[in-house]
Structure formats: C-alpha cells, structure tokens
Design a protein around this motif. Structure first.
Motif, mmCIF file in Angstrom:
data_model
loop_
_atom_site.group_PDB
_atom_site.id
_atom_site.type_symbol
_atom_site.label_atom_id
_atom_site.label_comp_id
_atom_site.label_asym_id
_atom_site.label_seq_id
_atom_site.Cartn_x
_atom_site.Cartn_y
_atom_site.Cartn_z
ATOM 1 N N THR A 77 42.198 48.910 32.224
ATOM 2 C CA THR A 77 42.612 48.024 33.316
ATOM 3 C C THR A 77 44.025 48.310 33.813
ATOM 4 O O THR A 77 44.468 47.684 34.782
ATOM 5 C CB THR A 77 42.516 46.554 32.879
ATOM 6 N N GLU A 78 44.717 49.230 33.177
ATOM 7 C CA GLU A 78 46.015 49.657 33.712
ATOM 8 C C GLU A 78 45.824 50.767 34.737
ATOM 9 O O GLU A 78 46.561 50.871 35.719
ATOM 10 C CB GLU A 78 46.932 50.130 32.578
ATOM 11 N N LYS A 79 44.815 51.569 34.536
ATOM 12 C CA LYS A 79 44.497 52.641 35.478
ATOM 13 C C LYS A 79 43.670 52.117 36.650
ATOM 14 O O LYS A 79 43.865 52.528 37.798
ATOM 15 C CB LYS A 79 43.725 53.751 34.754
ATOM 16 N N VAL A 80 42.739 51.221 36.368
ATOM 17 C CA VAL A 80 41.858 50.641 37.388
ATOM 18 C C VAL A 80 42.060 49.130 37.375
ATOM 19 O O VAL A 80 41.640 48.446 36.437
ATOM 20 C CB VAL A 80 40.382 50.962 37.102
ATOM 21 N N LEU A 81 42.705 48.602 38.403
ATOM 22 C CA LEU A 81 42.927 47.162 38.463
ATOM 23 C C LEU A 81 41.599 46.449 38.740
ATOM 24 O O LEU A 81 40.886 46.806 39.680
ATOM 25 C CB LEU A 81 43.931 46.824 39.566
ATOM 26 N N PRO A 82 41.245 45.442 37.944
ATOM 27 C CA PRO A 82 39.979 44.735 38.166
ATOM 28 C C PRO A 82 39.843 44.200 39.591
ATOM 29 O O PRO A 82 38.765 44.269 40.189
ATOM 30 C CB PRO A 82 40.043 43.588 37.146
ATOM 31 N N GLN A 83 40.952 43.679 40.146
ATOM 32 C CA GLN A 83 40.892 43.134 41.505
ATOM 33 C C GLN A 83 40.580 44.225 42.524
ATOM 34 O O GLN A 83 39.851 43.993 43.502
ATOM 35 C CB GLN A 83 42.217 42.463 41.866
ATOM 36 N N PHE A 84 41.111 45.437 42.298
ATOM 37 C CA PHE A 84 40.861 46.548 43.220
ATOM 38 C C PHE A 84 39.397 46.971 43.144
ATOM 39 O O PHE A 84 38.731 47.138 44.174
ATOM 40 C CB PHE A 84 41.765 47.739 42.879
ATOM 41 N N LEU A 85 38.874 47.144 41.929
ATOM 42 C CA LEU A 85 37.479 47.560 41.788
ATOM 43 C C LEU A 85 36.547 46.481 42.329
ATOM 44 O O LEU A 85 35.500 46.799 42.906
ATOM 45 C CB LEU A 85 37.156 47.864 40.327
ATOM 46 N N TYR A 86 36.925 45.212 42.180
ATOM 47 C CA TYR A 86 36.123 44.136 42.754
ATOM 48 C C TYR A 86 35.971 44.339 44.260
ATOM 49 O O TYR A 86 34.867 44.221 44.807
ATOM 50 C CB TYR A 86 36.759 42.770 42.478
ATOM 51 N N TYR A 87 37.068 44.649 44.947
ATOM 52 C CA TYR A 87 36.997 44.839 46.397
ATOM 53 C C TYR A 87 36.175 46.075 46.747
ATOM 54 O O TYR A 87 35.441 46.084 47.732
ATOM 55 C CB TYR A 87 38.401 44.936 46.991
ATOM 56 N N VAL A 88 36.276 47.120 45.950
ATOM 57 C CA VAL A 88 35.459 48.316 46.190
ATOM 58 C C VAL A 88 33.975 47.975 46.102
ATOM 59 O O VAL A 88 33.169 48.362 46.957
ATOM 60 C CB VAL A 88 35.808 49.431 45.178
ATOM 61 N N LEU A 89 33.608 47.222 45.065
ATOM 62 C CA LEU A 89 32.197 46.890 44.851
ATOM 63 C C LEU A 89 31.718 45.751 45.757
ATOM 64 O O LEU A 89 30.529 45.430 45.767
ATOM 65 C CB LEU A 89 31.961 46.544 43.379
#
Length: 425
Positions: free
Chosen positions: A108-120
C-alpha cells in the motif's frame, strides 16, 4: 491541475509503468465464521453501492458456514450483472460472498488504495469487465480476466494528487446529495400532511377496493428463449427503488408471455413489493408508466374508474411505513407482508378532481427532488458527469508520454526534453 502537471513533469516525464492487477494485488483468501459478521459489516452485491462509501446495511446475512473476509482498504467489486459498476473501498473489516471480488493490495506504499479504487471505478475497467463477463441470464465477471487488467502506476506523489482532485469532486457531490436527501424528507412530510387534510372531505377506502390487484411469476430460467433478446419489462423487487419506474433490469420475450402464461399489465399500474429483505425497513411502491409483467414477489394494481393511479401511488408511499409495520409477517426466512392485511388497510380517497389537483401538486414537488433536468438532481448529475470525465482523463496514462497534458503542453514538454538531451550531449 498545475500541481499535478508539475509532479508528472518532475517524476514521470516519459510516462509510467503499466502493471497487470495480479502483479500488484490478489484476491482475499481468508475465510471467517459467519457468526462474526452482522448487517453492518456483511457485504453482498445487493447492499454494495456505486461510490467510495459504498455499502448499506445488509438485508440478508448468512447464519451458517464461512464467508470471505475483507480488510480495511480492500477494494470490493460486484461480480454479477447488473452490479459490475459497484465498487467500494472498504473502511472496516467484515465478510462477503462469492458474488463480490475482494481485491487486496500487496504494497500500500507503492499502490495507494484510494488510487486503485478510482482506477477500478473507471469506465475503462467497467467496459473491460463487462466484455469479459460470461453467462446468459446473469453473466459473471471473469476473475482471471480482472487480474489481467492493466493498471498504469505513477509514483505515489502523483497518485496522491490525483486522489485529492477526485476526492474534491466526490465530496461536492456528497454534499449536494445530502441536501437533496433533506429536501426529499421535507417532501415526504409535506405529502403526508396534504393527504391527511383530505381525510375530512374524503372517503376512507380499503386498498382492496381501489381496483384489481394481481400477482406475477417467473418464467423458467432454463428456457433461454424466454429471456434472450427480451423487450417486455419484468418487474422484480430490485427494480422498485424509485417512485416512478423508468425501466426494469430484466426483460422477457413474447414466447414467455405466450407459453409461460405471463400477464402483461397496462401502463399506469401501481406495484408494491410484498416479499423481499427490503421490507425489513422499507415499503417499496412504484408507479409504472408502461406496459409490464411482474414476478411473484410483486403485487400490481390496475385502478378502477374514478381512481387516479398516480394518486394511489402517492398515497401508498405516504402511508407506506404504517402499512409495512402493521401488515408485516413475523418470522420466516424472507421478510414478507400479509397481503390480506394490506388489502384491508384504508386510505383517504377524495373525489377525482381533488385527486388530480393533489397529484399535480405532488408531482411538481417530486420533480424538484427527482427530475434529472431541474434543480439539485440536475446539478448532481452534472457534477457526476464532470467527475467521471476527469477521473477517466486523470487515470489515463501511456507507457511513454501521458495523456493528461494537452497537445500543446505535450509538444512543449517534448521540446524541453529534446533540448535537455542535446545539452547533456
């Protein structure tokens, strides 16, 4: 977006690396006893919503066996149509089932959960998911294909700025939605008061005497000719969420009407739900302005002469909570109403001209709360479209060069990099 442009030019001027989802995340594997979950932290597709804070209380929670465990910052995705757009960034721990994909991030330091949420949550992912879903009546997303979805991954600083921008959009929409909810509450109060005033000059009529009530059924799911290419609306409890129905999720064919003896009811009918988990807290009523069929959990009314079906729909909505409380059956595996008690319930019915005047007043008030062309609903719709546009634009990166910059900005950036390259040589 100047700060974002600066971050991109500084941290990823030549684009970003693209990863398959399986390279940065995995599906949850842990199972927990269903006794550890409740209506607040259990998630099925029916109580999964299409937004960041996306879940409501579950109306049906398993009482035996094991369920899939999810953790805070996991991303839950509806995996059957028509729920593929439902994506939630978990803000707690709980349990879910196989109709929901639970995506857990490796780092979660490399991939922010909030960012991946918006991608998905993006249109690109939804179209990819739906293209790879399989099945006839109720297609499911492909778990393998989802994990092959390519995610552009900029540096965390860029991810964080994109999340900030998109959060601003969603927060504004949430504020507008809260105001609209307050207005709907005001409308409900006003509607009940208006109808109460009619009691003085109105007859109290049993619901049974408003017209002809009927029930429906479900054509065989095994007969694809009853469903594939269907154009005739088929109302089930999941459709009855708005005061006026605009369409149904499912449709049946003429073959189903002819061979399965389905009744087609006229436009202007009123439908109520009599058997569904939603009856635990809501009495669903809808006015149907088109011809339709219904399933076995629905009762539908064709009003008799002298009774306005729009008036009846307003009245049933106004007195709905009292109807639900006084007619709800106790016990049973699925919440349901005692329909004979529903039929015996009385509502005020004034003369037809008075009914029509009341309908005119309430329809105008309802438009303010529901019409996507005016007032707050129109503003919320506009903000949502604006958010979706910027979300998809902000999340679109190329492996070399990015598409956030305008063509002119890209040209200047390329010229600057070329000049820098010549200077270094």
């Amino acid at each position: 977006m100047s700060k974002l442009d600066e971050l991109i030019r500084e941290l990823c001027p030549d684009g970003v690396q693209v990863f398959r989802l399986e390279e940065i995340a995995h599906y949850a594997k842990t199972r927990i006893d269903c006794k550890t979950i409740n209506e607040d932290n259990y998630v099925g597709v029916e109580n999964l919503l299409q937004n960041k804070a996306g879940k409501t209380k579950a109306t049906s929670v398993p009482t035996t066996g094991m369920v899939i465990a999810y953790q805070k910052n996991d991303i839950l995705i509806g995996n059957i149509r028509p729920y593929l757009r439902k994506v939630w960034l978990a803000d707690c721990e709980g349990g879910t089932n196989g109709d929901v994909l639970t995506v857990q991030i490796e780092d979660t330091e490399k991939v922010l959960p909030q960012f991946l949420y918006y991608v998905l949550s993006s249109e690109k992912f939804f179209l990819y998911d739906i293209q790879n879903s399989k099945g006839a009546k109720m297609p499911r997303g492909s778990k393998d294909a989802v994990m092959k979805f390519e995610v552009p991954l900029p540096p965390p600083e860029v991810q964080r700025e994109i999340v900030r921008i998109l959060d601003n959009f969603t927060n504004l929409t949430a504020e507008l939605t809260a105001e609209l909810t307050a207005r709907k509450t005001q409308y409900s109060f006003y509607r009940e008061k208006l109808l109460d005033m009619t009691k003085v000059k109105a007859m109290m009529v049993e619901i049974a005497d408003l017209g002809k009530w009927s029930g429906g059924k479900t054509p065989s799911m095994a007969e694809m000719k009853y469903w594939e290419g269907g154009t005739i609306p088929w109302v089930s409890s999941k459709d009855v969420k708005q005061p006026i129905l605009s369409d149904t999720i499912d449709h049946i064919t003429n073959a189903a009407v002819d061979e399965a003896s389905m009744t087609v009811y006229p436009a202007g009918s009123v439908a109520i739900v009599t058997r569904s988990g939603i009856l635990r807290h809501t009495f669903p009523v809808t006015y149907i302005p088109f011809e339709t069929t219904v399933n076995q959990d629905i009762k539908i009314l064709v009003t008799k002469e002298g009774i306005s079906s729009r008036y009846v729909s307003h009245a049933l909505q106004a007195y709905g909570e009292n109807i639900r409380r006084t007619t709800k059956k106790q016990g049973g595996t699925v919440d349901s109403l005692d329909f004979q008690k529903v039929l015996a319930y009385k509502i005020p019915v004034p003369p037809l001209d008075v009914q029509n005047r009341i309908v005119n007043v309430l329809d105008n008030f309802e438009k303010i709360c529901s019409d996507l062309n005016i007032g707050l609903p129109a503003e919320i719709e506009a903000r949502q479209k604006q958010y979706e546009y910027y979300r998809d634009k902000l999340l679109t990166f190329a492996e070399t060069g990015n598409t956030i910059l305008s063509r002119a900005e890209q040209s200047r950036a390329e010229q600057s990099r070329a000049e820098q390259s010549r200077a270094e040589h």
